[in-house]
Write an enzyme that holds these catalytic residues in place. Structure first.
Site, PDB file in Angstrom:
ATOM      1  CB  THR A   1      -0.876  -0.016   1.262  1.00 20.92           C
ATOM      2  OG1 THR A   1      -0.058  -0.476   2.350  1.00 20.92           O
ATOM      3  CG2 THR A   1      -2.035  -0.973   1.103  1.00 20.92           C
TER       4      THR A   1
ATOM      5  N   GLY B   1      -4.844   1.703   7.829  1.00 20.38           N
ATOM      6  CA  GLY B   1      -3.409   1.688   8.101  1.00 20.38           C
ATOM      7  C   GLY B   1      -2.767   3.054   8.167  1.00 20.38           C
TER       8      GLY B   1
ATOM      9  CG  LEU C   1      -1.227  10.666   4.224  1.00 20.64           C
ATOM     10  CD1 LEU C   1      -1.075   9.365   4.995  1.00 20.64           C
ATOM     11  CD2 LEU C   1      -0.729  11.840   5.064  1.00 20.64           C
TER      12      LEU C   1
ATOM     13  CD  GLU D   1     -10.929  -2.261   2.898  1.00 18.64           C
ATOM     14  OE1 GLU D   1     -11.186  -1.325   3.673  1.00 18.64           O
ATOM     15  OE2 GLU D   1     -11.000  -3.452   3.225  1.00 18.64           O
TER      16      GLU D   1
HETATM   17 MO1  MOS Z   1      -8.861  -5.845   4.631  1.00 17.15          MO
HETATM   18  S1  MOS Z   1     -10.295  -6.958   3.738  1.00 17.15           S
HETATM   19  O1  MOS Z   1      -9.450  -5.484   6.144  1.00 17.15           O
HETATM   20  O2  MOS Z   1      -7.378  -6.467   4.410  1.00 17.15           O
END
Ligand code: MOS
Length: 742
Positions: free
Chosen positions: A480, A521, A626, A701
């Site tokens: 990510t 995250g 960011l 997501e």
């Molecule tokens: Mo996600 S589906 O909370 O990695």
């Protein structure tokens, strides 16, 4: 020194907005990129400790039943074989919302086809694999439930609301009465299949014991969660287990909870007294880790003549193993996406004998918006209203069920700006009305929404005597961009160039984080780094004898009025601070979600039914961005996920035993490069003051939410065919395509 930021009230200002030459908000290449492309980033399976042995999982040959005979004598006599292990602690699965609870165990009782029931350990992987074929496993097969659609009448409410997040059942007003009185209605069922995460890196674990202490090199999104689960499985204290996952080659939820390779490697290594690696082949990943559950969703919508929604009902059913807590919260975004007085959202679960259902990218929203956003499109058609306009007319001023304000909500801007960028005004307005030779051309759109989640997180930030900065947290980078965005935050807050910042991630010995999941995250780990850096700024200002509010940190200098002091002087032998963040009232008082809108053009072949995605624009509002490069990359990946869900991705279970028929990337079809056009992504400039001190919301997501529906709506617009059974493979289009002669 620890400092805690609690989300009790919105943040008036972020220190990030004071950086003199900010690199937060700019497109930055991945700081871990060189290590990855040069092969120096070591993934779980790439660890080779001295004395390493290799394990292969033995798996159940029936979909439900009991093991009646387990004969390993022939296997044990084969070359290189060290042991054939059966152990009641071998898990059938981890479950991803289980917290530290023991995953369900089972070696004798078989709950699904392919369930791990033993481990063959040998000097080499090949020897272990050969010996695995020589183990005799006899089972008594029992009747199981292998098809949710055939067992819908057994659906029951989930056993747990999972942290109160998902709102199993909500009801207000009178949906039936509103449907009766409505000027236009939709009442239909959409179905979505099981899907596989299909992360690039297969699951792997290397276990090493030193006395009673276990170290596991593995691939997990949340090493602490997995450590706690593993310790529970093994029956030992959590502080005896260390998990390291510095590099994770994709997770998408499939590496969120403990999976069988970790417990198996730990048990086998303990038994033979040597390190053991279990690196799952792709088919084993498909068959023994997790899947997105199938869904059956009835959506009812009612509206008045002006296109104002009066009724919204979303009844969802998903499938899961018995005894598991997780369920697909497919109605989760329906609570908040549109206004409307009469509402109902419901979740039920059918217990099946199929591979564990777990979170998969945008659990809830991804599957739910495939139904809801197609239903909205059908309603727009019945009202003879532009689907963009219908959505704009139903923008709620406050959360329509909880009656609390939105922290920030720019869905209307996403819709308008997206329509403009795409050229929606000059779209094909007549379904089936646009043709280019043998191609039927269609345009479609959908909204996107994904709840913004938050959890406690910690990070340690140190400035060495040499002026280099070191960030340490148990948080992971699953592709990510965590390494990069954490570096950017510290660079701006401490005034240090990004090249002088080191980040260490994915180690349970480091300060505990919320891990990588649910798109939280960057917000959680990033805020912990923010908290630690704020503390360091205060210490530095104090050393310089100036108030911290007047100090600017840039290019290795602290400047306040006439005072100019090099950082290197102020830090002395070095400084360290730990930052923590914790959820607070702000998370309850505001409805927090990220929003977006997708617009696309498809071409469906009038003879073969082949669908090609021709053009794509998405606009998102997710608070501060960011890093525009890594965020765009996340958004594109999310849209690709949505395209896969709409067109090709489907795990096929054998109806006789639940066995996965298409258990590899040759037969389970994720989109390839040739399937994807250039995807245009725009992030709106937004700050979410209630979300966190960074004012960011999750992006990982969001792209998956609504994108598949935009595509389904475009296919309808091209062909006049509504396929409500995903994925929209060409066999579902062929029977109803217009006669090619006309
Ligand atoms: Mo996600 S589906 O909370 O990695």
């Amino acid at each position: 020194m620890n400092t805690t930021v609690k989300m009790d009230a919105p943040f008036a200002r972020s220190l990030l907005d004071d950086a003199p030459r900010p690199i937060v908000g700019t497109p930055q290449g991945r700081v871990d990129g060189p290590r990855k492309v040069s092969g120096q980033a070591r993934y779980a399976a790439e660890h080779f400790p001295d004395g390493l042995a290799h394990g292969v999982l033995l798996r159940a040959p029936v979909g439900k039943g009991r093991v009646t005979r387990f004969d390993a004598a022939a296997a044990e006599a084969m070359p290189g074989v060290l042991s054939v292990v059966t152990d009641p602690r071998l898990i059938r699965n981890g479950g991803d919302f289980a917290g530290a609870a023991a995953p369900v165990q089972g070696v004798e009782e078989i709950a699904y086809f392919g369930q791990p029931i033993g481990i063959v350990v040998a000097e080499s992987f090949e020897q272990a694999r050969a010996a695995a074929l020589a183990v005799t496993i006899a089972c008594e097969a029992q009747d199981g439930v292998f098809d949710m659609m055939a067992a819908l009448e057994t659906a029951e409410p989930p056993t747990d609301d999972i942290f109160g997040l998902f709102l199993i059942h909500t009801e207000q007003g009178d949906v039936d009465a509103a449907m009766h009185a409505a000027a236009a209605t939709v009442d239909a069922v959409w179905t979505t299949p099981s899907q596989s995460h299909a992360a690039m890196e297969p699951h792997a674990a290397v276990a090493m014991w030193e006395g009673d202490r276990l170290t596991l090199d593995a691939s997990y999104q949340s090493p602490v969660t997995s450590r706690d689960q593993l310790a529970t499985v093994l029956g030992i204290a959590a502080d005896k287990v260390r998990i390291r996952s510095p590099f994770v080659g994709g997770g998408f939820g499939g590496k969120l909870g403990l999976m069988p390779e970790a417990a198996a490697a730990a048990i086998a290594a303990q038994q033979i007294g040597r390190p053991v690696k279990i690196a799952m082949p792709r088919q084993t990943v498909f068959e023994t880790t997790g899947r997105r559950p199938a869904t059956h969703q009835r959506v009812r919508l009612g509206a008045d003549q002006n296109g104002r929604l009066t009724a919204i009902a979303h009844e969802t059913i998903t499938d899961q193993l018995a005894g598991e807590v997780f369920f697909e919260p497919a109605g989760i975004a329906t609570h908040l996406l549109y206004a409307g007085d009469n509402r109902m959202v419901d979740h039920k679960v059918v217990r099946v004998n199929k591979l564990l259902a777990v979170s998969m990218r945008a659990p809830g929203e991804a599957a739910g918006q495939l139904a809801l956003e197609c239903a909205i499109d059908e309603l727009a058609e019945r009202l003879e209203l532009d689907p963009v306009e219908l959505r704009l007319r139903n923008e709620p001023a406050r959360h329509p069920e909880l009656d609390i304000p939105f922290s920030s909500r720019a869905l209307a801007d996403c819709l308008r700006i997206g329509a403009d960028r795409f050229g929606w005004a000059s779209r094909n307005e007549v379904p089936g009305g646009m043709r280019d030779g043998e191609w039927l051309v269609g345009h479609g759109m959908a909204a996107s929404a994904r709840g913004n989640l938050f959890g406690p997180s910690n990070a340690r930030v140190a400035i060495g005597a040499d002026g280099r900065v070191l960030i340490e947290t148990e948080m992971t980078d699953i592709g990510t961009g965590t390494y990069t965005v954490l570096s950017q935050i510290a660079a701006d807050l401490l005034g240090v160039p990004i090249e002088r910042i080191d980040v260490r991630l994915g180690d349970t010995d480091a300060p505990r984080s919320a891990g990588s999941g649910g798109s939280w995250g960057a917000a959680t780990a990033g805020s912990a780094v923010y908290a630690a850096c704020s503390k360091l700024r205060a210490i530095l200002a104090n050393s310089a004898g100036v108030p911290v509010e007047s100090a600017t940190l840039a290019e290795g200098m602290l400047v306040a009025g006439d005072v100019r002091r090099p950082l290197a002087k102020l830090v002395g032998d070095g400084l360290v601070a730990q930052g923590s963040v914790a959820p607070g009232a702000s998370n309850e008082r505001f409805s927090q979600a990220a929003y977006g809108a997708h617009f696309c053009e498809v071409r469906v072949h009038a003879v073969t039914g082949e669908t090609r995605v021709a053009r794509w624009n998405s606009v998102f509002a997710a608070g501060r961005i960011l890093n525009t490069k890594t965020a765009t990359s996340q958004a594109i990946g999310g849209v690709v996920f949505g395209i896969g869900a709409a067109l090709t991705e489907e795990l096929v279970h054998d109806a006789r035993n639940g066995k996965l028929v298409n258990r590899d990337l040759g037969e389970y079809h994720v989109p390839a490069h040739a399937d994807i056009p250039a995807i245009d992504v725009l992030f709106l400039d937004e700050r979410d003051h209630a979300a966190n001190p960074l004012m960011v919301k999750g992006v990982g997501e969001l792209g998956t939410c609504g994108s598949g529906a935009a595509l389904a709506n475009a296919i309808y617009n091209a062909t006049r065919i509504r396929v409500r059974d995903f994925p929209i493979t060409l066999d579902k289009l062929l029977p109803n395509l217009p006669d090619p002669a006309h």
